[in-house]
Motif scaffolding. Structure first.
Motif, PDB file in Angstrom:
ATOM      1  N   ASP A   9     121.405 136.902  85.219  1.00 33.17           N
ATOM      2  CA  ASP A   9     121.497 135.563  84.640  1.00 33.17           C
ATOM      3  C   ASP A   9     122.936 135.052  84.599  1.00 33.17           C
ATOM      4  O   ASP A   9     123.173 133.899  84.279  1.00 33.17           O
ATOM      5  CB  ASP A   9     120.850 135.513  83.247  1.00 33.17           C
ATOM      6  CG  ASP A   9     121.447 136.499  82.265  1.00 33.17           C
ATOM      7  OD1 ASP A   9     121.888 137.583  82.698  1.00 33.17           O
ATOM      8  OD2 ASP A   9     121.451 136.219  81.063  1.00 33.17           O
ATOM      9  N   SER A  10     123.886 135.881  84.981  1.00 31.71           N
ATOM     10  CA  SER A  10     125.288 135.468  85.030  1.00 31.71           C
ATOM     11  C   SER A  10     125.683 135.099  86.466  1.00 31.71           C
ATOM     12  O   SER A  10     125.745 135.978  87.337  1.00 31.71           O
ATOM     13  CB  SER A  10     126.190 136.605  84.537  1.00 31.71           C
ATOM     14  OG  SER A  10     127.534 136.336  84.872  1.00 31.71           O
ATOM     15  N   PRO A  11     125.970 133.813  86.711  1.00 29.50           N
ATOM     16  CA  PRO A  11     126.398 133.414  88.060  1.00 29.50           C
ATOM     17  C   PRO A  11     127.650 134.160  88.513  1.00 29.50           C
ATOM     18  O   PRO A  11     127.795 134.473  89.694  1.00 29.50           O
ATOM     19  CB  PRO A  11     126.670 131.913  87.922  1.00 29.50           C
ATOM     20  CG  PRO A  11     125.849 131.476  86.755  1.00 29.50           C
ATOM     21  CD  PRO A  11     125.840 132.652  85.812  1.00 29.50           C
ATOM     22  N   HIS A  26     126.672 142.947 104.301  1.00 39.43           N
ATOM     23  CA  HIS A  26     125.378 142.747 103.651  1.00 39.43           C
ATOM     24  C   HIS A  26     125.092 141.266 103.429  1.00 39.43           C
ATOM     25  O   HIS A  26     125.981 140.500 103.078  1.00 39.43           O
ATOM     26  CB  HIS A  26     125.332 143.459 102.293  1.00 39.43           C
ATOM     27  CG  HIS A  26     125.442 144.944 102.394  1.00 39.43           C
ATOM     28  ND1 HIS A  26     124.388 145.743 102.756  1.00 39.43           N
ATOM     29  CD2 HIS A  26     126.490 145.771 102.199  1.00 39.43           C
ATOM     30  CE1 HIS A  26     124.782 147.004 102.767  1.00 39.43           C
ATOM     31  NE2 HIS A  26     126.053 147.046 102.431  1.00 39.43           N
ATOM     32  N   THR A  27     123.849 140.871 103.610  1.00 36.66           N
ATOM     33  CA  THR A  27     123.395 139.537 103.227  1.00 36.66           C
ATOM     34  C   THR A  27     122.882 139.646 101.805  1.00 36.66           C
ATOM     35  O   THR A  27     122.035 140.497 101.511  1.00 36.66           O
ATOM     36  CB  THR A  27     122.251 139.062 104.146  1.00 36.66           C
ATOM     37  OG1 THR A  27     122.745 139.015 105.484  1.00 36.66           O
ATOM     38  CG2 THR A  27     121.746 137.691 103.732  1.00 36.66           C
ATOM     39  N   VAL A  28     123.408 138.813 100.912  1.00 34.23           N
ATOM     40  CA  VAL A  28     123.016 138.861  99.504  1.00 34.23           C
ATOM     41  C   VAL A  28     122.336 137.548  99.133  1.00 34.23           C
ATOM     42  O   VAL A  28     122.900 136.474  99.334  1.00 34.23           O
ATOM     43  CB  VAL A  28     124.237 139.094  98.580  1.00 34.23           C
ATOM     44  CG1 VAL A  28     123.808 139.128  97.117  1.00 34.23           C
ATOM     45  CG2 VAL A  28     124.953 140.390  98.957  1.00 34.23           C
ATOM     46  N   ILE A  29     121.115 137.651  98.632  1.00 27.15           N
ATOM     47  CA  ILE A  29     120.424 136.485  98.088  1.00 27.15           C
ATOM     48  C   ILE A  29     120.400 136.640  96.572  1.00 27.15           C
ATOM     49  O   ILE A  29     120.471 137.756  96.060  1.00 27.15           O
ATOM     50  CB  ILE A  29     119.008 136.302  98.684  1.00 27.15           C
ATOM     51  CG1 ILE A  29     118.138 137.534  98.462  1.00 27.15           C
ATOM     52  CG2 ILE A  29     119.090 135.955 100.167  1.00 27.15           C
ATOM     53  CD1 ILE A  29     116.693 137.352  98.923  1.00 27.15           C
ATOM     54  N   GLU A  30     120.297 135.521  95.864  1.00 24.22           N
ATOM     55  CA  GLU A  30     120.459 135.546  94.414  1.00 24.22           C
ATOM     56  C   GLU A  30     119.241 135.020  93.670  1.00 24.22           C
ATOM     57  O   GLU A  30     118.517 134.173  94.187  1.00 24.22           O
ATOM     58  CB  GLU A  30     121.646 134.665  94.016  1.00 24.22           C
ATOM     59  CG  GLU A  30     122.962 135.060  94.622  1.00 24.22           C
ATOM     60  CD  GLU A  30     124.064 134.091  94.224  1.00 24.22           C
ATOM     61  OE1 GLU A  30     124.152 133.738  93.021  1.00 24.22           O
ATOM     62  OE2 GLU A  30     124.835 133.682  95.102  1.00 24.22           O
ATOM     63  N   ALA A  31     119.083 135.530  92.437  1.00 19.78           N
ATOM     64  CA  ALA A  31     118.077 135.023  91.508  1.00 19.78           C
ATOM     65  C   ALA A  31     118.683 135.084  90.114  1.00 19.78           C
ATOM     66  O   ALA A  31     119.419 136.016  89.793  1.00 19.78           O
ATOM     67  CB  ALA A  31     116.800 135.845  91.584  1.00 19.78           C
ATOM     68  N   GLY A  32     118.349 134.089  89.275  1.00 12.74           N
ATOM     69  CA  GLY A  32     118.946 133.988  87.953  1.00 12.74           C
ATOM     70  C   GLY A  32     118.179 134.658  86.828  1.00 12.74           C
ATOM     71  O   GLY A  32     118.672 134.755  85.719  1.00 12.74           O
ATOM     72  N   ASP A  33     116.950 135.117  87.105  1.00  9.99           N
ATOM     73  CA  ASP A  33     116.177 135.842  86.098  1.00  9.99           C
ATOM     74  C   ASP A  33     115.119 136.683  86.807  1.00  9.99           C
ATOM     75  O   ASP A  33     114.945 136.581  88.015  1.00  9.99           O
ATOM     76  CB  ASP A  33     115.548 134.887  85.072  1.00  9.99           C
ATOM     77  CG  ASP A  33     114.582 133.899  85.700  1.00  9.99           C
ATOM     78  OD1 ASP A  33     113.592 134.334  86.335  1.00  9.99           O
ATOM     79  OD2 ASP A  33     114.805 132.679  85.551  1.00  9.99           O
ATOM     80  N   ASN A  54     119.026 142.667  80.681  1.00  7.77           N
ATOM     81  CA  ASN A  54     118.759 141.586  79.729  1.00  7.77           C
ATOM     82  C   ASN A  54     118.907 140.223  80.396  1.00  7.77           C
ATOM     83  O   ASN A  54     120.020 139.804  80.716  1.00  7.77           O
ATOM     84  CB  ASN A  54     119.713 141.692  78.537  1.00  7.77           C
ATOM     85  CG  ASN A  54     119.561 143.006  77.805  1.00  7.77           C
ATOM     86  OD1 ASN A  54     118.450 143.369  77.440  1.00  7.77           O
ATOM     87  ND2 ASN A  54     120.637 143.722  77.616  1.00  7.77           N
ATOM     88  N   MET A  55     117.770 139.555  80.613  1.00 10.48           N
ATOM     89  CA  MET A  55     117.755 138.228  81.226  1.00 10.48           C
ATOM     90  C   MET A  55     116.647 137.402  80.578  1.00 10.48           C
ATOM     91  O   MET A  55     115.678 137.958  80.070  1.00 10.48           O
ATOM     92  CB  MET A  55     117.472 138.323  82.731  1.00 10.48           C
ATOM     93  CG  MET A  55     118.518 139.068  83.530  1.00 10.48           C
ATOM     94  SD  MET A  55     118.096 139.148  85.279  1.00 10.48           S
ATOM     95  CE  MET A  55     116.733 140.323  85.276  1.00 10.48           C
ATOM     96  N   PRO A  56     116.785 136.073  80.641  1.00  8.31           N
ATOM     97  CA  PRO A  56     115.713 135.218  80.108  1.00  8.31           C
ATOM     98  C   PRO A  56     114.493 135.233  81.026  1.00  8.31           C
ATOM     99  O   PRO A  56     114.567 135.735  82.148  1.00  8.31           O
ATOM    100  CB  PRO A  56     116.359 133.824  80.077  1.00  8.31           C
ATOM    101  CG  PRO A  56     117.426 133.879  81.119  1.00  8.31           C
ATOM    102  CD  PRO A  56     117.917 135.299  81.141  1.00  8.31           C
ATOM    103  N   VAL A  57     113.406 134.694  80.579  1.00  9.15           N
ATOM    104  CA  VAL A  57     112.130 134.542  81.285  1.00  9.15           C
ATOM    105  C   VAL A  57     111.450 135.890  81.522  1.00  9.15           C
ATOM    106  O   VAL A  57     110.375 136.139  81.021  1.00  9.15           O
ATOM    107  CB  VAL A  57     112.250 133.749  82.615  1.00  9.15           C
ATOM    108  CG1 VAL A  57     110.873 133.483  83.206  1.00  9.15           C
ATOM    109  CG2 VAL A  57     113.003 132.447  82.413  1.00  9.15           C
TER     110      VAL A  57
END
Length: 121
Positions: A9-11, A26-33, A54-57
């Motif tokens: 959850d931390s950009p 490496h190719t890195v894809i991101e998700a926020g939760d 620890n992340m929301p949702v």
């Protein structure tokens, strides 16, 4: 090089992962939760998932349990990257299906070494 999914959850943490792993090829894809991470994990072939606890949702433990329930993702290594260092959390992560654990803040060379080991590159 396999694609790596960074779920946090931390950009700034996601950016640090990209800065460390990108130059290594490496190719890195991101998700926020965890919920977004689960959706992205189902989209395509992954070589590794790096997730916070620890992340929301949806937290990291629940996301791992869900990923492990998807046959196509059952063998994908999952690395926990968390500020939590308590042995209880590590046991829960292992029981959920995590492959390894790194405590934040992490050293770039430590992350690279563990990623290389888990992706066998």
């Amino acid at each position: 090089m396999p694609t790596i999914l960074a779920v946090d959850d931390s950009p700034s943490i996601r950016q640090m992962i990209k800065v460390v792993l990108g130059p290594a090829g490496h190719t890195v894809i991101e998700a926020g939760d965890g919920a977004e991470g689960l959706a992205k994990a189902k989209e395509g072939p992954l070589g590794l998932v790096i997730t916070d606890l620890n992340m929301p949702v949806m937290n990291g433990l629940e996301m791992i349990r869900q990923i492990r329930g998807v046959p196509a993702l059952a063998g994908v290594p999952i690395l926990f990257l968390s500020t939590e260092s308590d042995e209880t959390y590590k046991q829960q992560a292992k029981a959920a299906g995590a492959t390894g654990w790194i405590t934040k803040p992490f050293k770039p060379e430590q992350l690279l070494a563990v990623v290389s080991k888990l992706t066998r590159n």
